[in-house]
Design a protein around this motif. Structure first.
Motif, mmCIF file in Angstrom:
data_model
loop_
_atom_site.group_PDB
_atom_site.id
_atom_site.type_symbol
_atom_site.label_atom_id
_atom_site.label_comp_id
_atom_site.label_asym_id
_atom_site.label_seq_id
_atom_site.Cartn_x
_atom_site.Cartn_y
_atom_site.Cartn_z
ATOM 1 N N ARG A 197 0.846 -1.198 0.000
ATOM 2 C CA ARG A 197 0.000 0.000 0.000
ATOM 3 C C ARG A 197 0.876 1.241 0.000
ATOM 4 O O ARG A 197 2.076 1.163 0.271
ATOM 5 N N TRP A 203 -6.731 1.536 3.401
ATOM 6 C CA TRP A 203 -6.625 0.123 3.033
ATOM 7 C C TRP A 203 -7.924 -0.590 3.387
ATOM 8 O O TRP A 203 -8.437 -0.465 4.501
ATOM 9 N N GLY A 205 -8.426 -4.085 2.587
ATOM 10 C CA GLY A 205 -8.232 -5.516 2.409
ATOM 11 C C GLY A 205 -8.628 -6.325 3.634
ATOM 12 O O GLY A 205 -8.822 -5.804 4.738
ATOM 13 N N ALA A 209 -1.894 -4.784 4.715
ATOM 14 C CA ALA A 209 -0.808 -4.643 3.738
ATOM 15 C C ALA A 209 0.380 -4.086 4.516
ATOM 16 O O ALA A 209 0.409 -2.918 4.877
ATOM 17 N N GLN A 237 -3.598 -7.446 -4.277
ATOM 18 C CA GLN A 237 -4.471 -7.487 -3.107
ATOM 19 C C GLN A 237 -5.104 -8.864 -2.959
ATOM 20 O O GLN A 237 -5.329 -9.330 -1.837
ATOM 21 N N ASP A 241 -5.071 -10.848 0.518
ATOM 22 C CA ASP A 241 -6.319 -11.300 1.123
ATOM 23 C C ASP A 241 -6.366 -12.813 1.282
ATOM 24 O O ASP A 241 -7.089 -13.326 2.148
ATOM 25 N N GLU A 266 -0.325 -6.718 -8.500
ATOM 26 C CA GLU A 266 -1.587 -6.084 -8.870
ATOM 27 C C GLU A 266 -1.656 -5.847 -10.378
ATOM 28 O O GLU A 266 -2.705 -6.022 -10.996
#
Length: 445
Positions: A197, A203, A205, A209, A237, A241, A266
């Protein structure tokens, strides 16, 4: 310039336990409260390191940190003798007690970020200890790591920095989010910093992060790296996760090869393009991407396929992946490794290593080591007692057999005898590793 990639493995400490302290680390959470086996753990780690040393790789060790950290408990408001502090914490703050007993410095991939002298403006090898501020038990480590690195990498050839400021803007998890690619270890390379991040963003998630882009940029500046040879990539992400709390859970690389899961980044296409651009004129990167439909991200994380050591073995023309036995025991990752090694790609063999005690707390073979590229002159300047030889390995095994418990439960952490046993072990270790009789806080009181 001739240089080698050395591995410095964290010696697993005598208070190794399953406290379940790392939110987002699926294995740590799953095994919370189980009984650990400290003696088996340290011997597993030493055996893994010795196997690589016997194969001709330069192998070092990093010392455990003092645990419990009674100084931290005092800063948290407890008072009295050390035994009284432990007793009070066990009664009123048992979770805090687990934090100050954690043997997490064993995972040396989080100890620091390392840039070899071939990449830095001043021609020195630079090491920045991670501040690890995202989790309480690991946030304790930075100053002690700096002290250890300063005792091992001594002299003008090395620059050991302090950790970044302990503030969320500079959340830094060390080499677990850093990869270096190069044509040869002694030549200039591309340093890849992976962040979860940016500090200013909100954030959303499932799990934290842990690494910020700002921390990556600060380390690159401090190390005097060429901006054209640095790449800053956002971790996927979806991977975070799923439980990839560090990039090294879904990605590993060495020399020209980057081995990664499809969901690791990402923007996968942009990441590969940026790496190619940074490597232009030096080497052509080789990307080995593992598709989600062949190895689901859940399997990649539970097996720790990517939390493996990717190694150039002496005399071999293809790389070796030093993977945990859990990779062999997981059908999808075992099948993928068989297909991979039967082809003509850069990874030719997979060796499976038993580090189950570490794996149950969420750390595979790659977590246990810090990679340090050393020229011959730099290797000569390293504290020799911290480089693994037959004699040092034998001495460390005898030391562990003498000082470590067979089993340890979370309930045992309230026992002051465990603190005394741990200190006796560490006091003896400072002599074995040439760290000095004032290395640990308890030795200076």
């Amino acid at each position: 310039m001739t240089a080698v990639e050395a591995n410095f493995d964290g010696i697993i400490g005598p208070t190794h336990n399953y406290g379940g302290l790392s939110f987002g680390n699926m294995a740590s959470d799953r095994n919370r409260g189980a009984a650990s086996a400290p003696r088996a753990a340290v011997l597993e780690g030493l055996k893994k390191a010795k196997t690589l040393a016997d194969a001709g790789l330069l192998q070092g060790v990093l010392p455990p940190q003092e645990r419990p950290d009674t100084g931290f408990l005092r800063r948290a408001g407890f008072s009295g003798s050390d035994a009284q502090v432990l007793e009070a914490a066990a009664k009123s703050a048992p979770v805090l007690l687990r934090n100050v007993y954690s043997a997490s410095p064993m995972w040396a991939a989080n100890a620091a970020t390392v840039s070899p002298s071939a990449d830095t403006a001043d021609g020195r090898l630079h090491l920045t200890p991670a501040n690890l501020i995202t989790t309480l038990h690991r946030s304790i480590e930075g100053p002690a790591t700096e002290r250890a690195l300063s005792r091992i990498f001594t002299g003008d050839r090395f620059a050991v920095h302090p950790p970044l400021p302990p503030q969320s803007t500079f959340a830094d998890e060390g080499a677990a989010n850093h990869v270096r690619l190069c044509a040869q270890h002694g030549g200039p390379g591309v340093e890849i910093f992976v962040y979860g991040r940016e500090a200013s963003e909100t954030w959303t998630g499932r799990f934290p992060a842990r690494q910020t882009r700002e921390a990556c940029e600060a380390v690159a500046r401090a190390h005097g790296l060429d901006p054209k040879r640095c790449v800053f990539i956002r971790q996927g992400q979806a991977a975070i996760d799923a439980g990839a709390f560090h990039n090294d859970v879904v990605c590993v690389g060495t020399l020209t090869t980057l081995f990664f899961h499809e969901l690791a980044f990402e923007d996968k296409t942009g990441a590969m393009a940026a790496i190619r651009a940074a490597a232009e004129g030096l080497f052509e990167p080789v990307f080995v991407e593992v598709p989600e439909n062949e190895v689901p991200i859940a399997d990649a994380i539970s097996s720790y396929l990517f939390n493996s050591q990717l190694l150039a073995m002496p005399g071999a023309d293809r790389l070796m992946l030093n993977a945990p036995v859990e990779t062999e025991e997981t059908p999808s990752t075992q099948a993928y490794c068989c297909r991979m090694t039967s082809g003509n790609g850069p990874i030719g063999t997979v060796n499976y290593v038993d580090v189950r005690q570490s794996m149950r707390n969420g750390g595979g073979p790659a977590c246990l080591r810090l990679r340090v590229v050393l020229t011959p002159e730099e290797a000569q300047a390293v504290n020799p007692a911290c480089l693994l030889t037959d004699e040092i390995y034998s001495a460390l095994c005898k030391w562990a057999e003498q000082h470590y418990r067979d089993t340890l439960s979370v309930e045992d952490l309230a026992d002051p005898a465990l603190m005394q046993e741990s200190r006796q072990a560490l006091d003896a270790l400072t002599g074995l590793l040439g760290l000095g009789s004032d290395f640990y806080p308890f030795q200076r009181r």
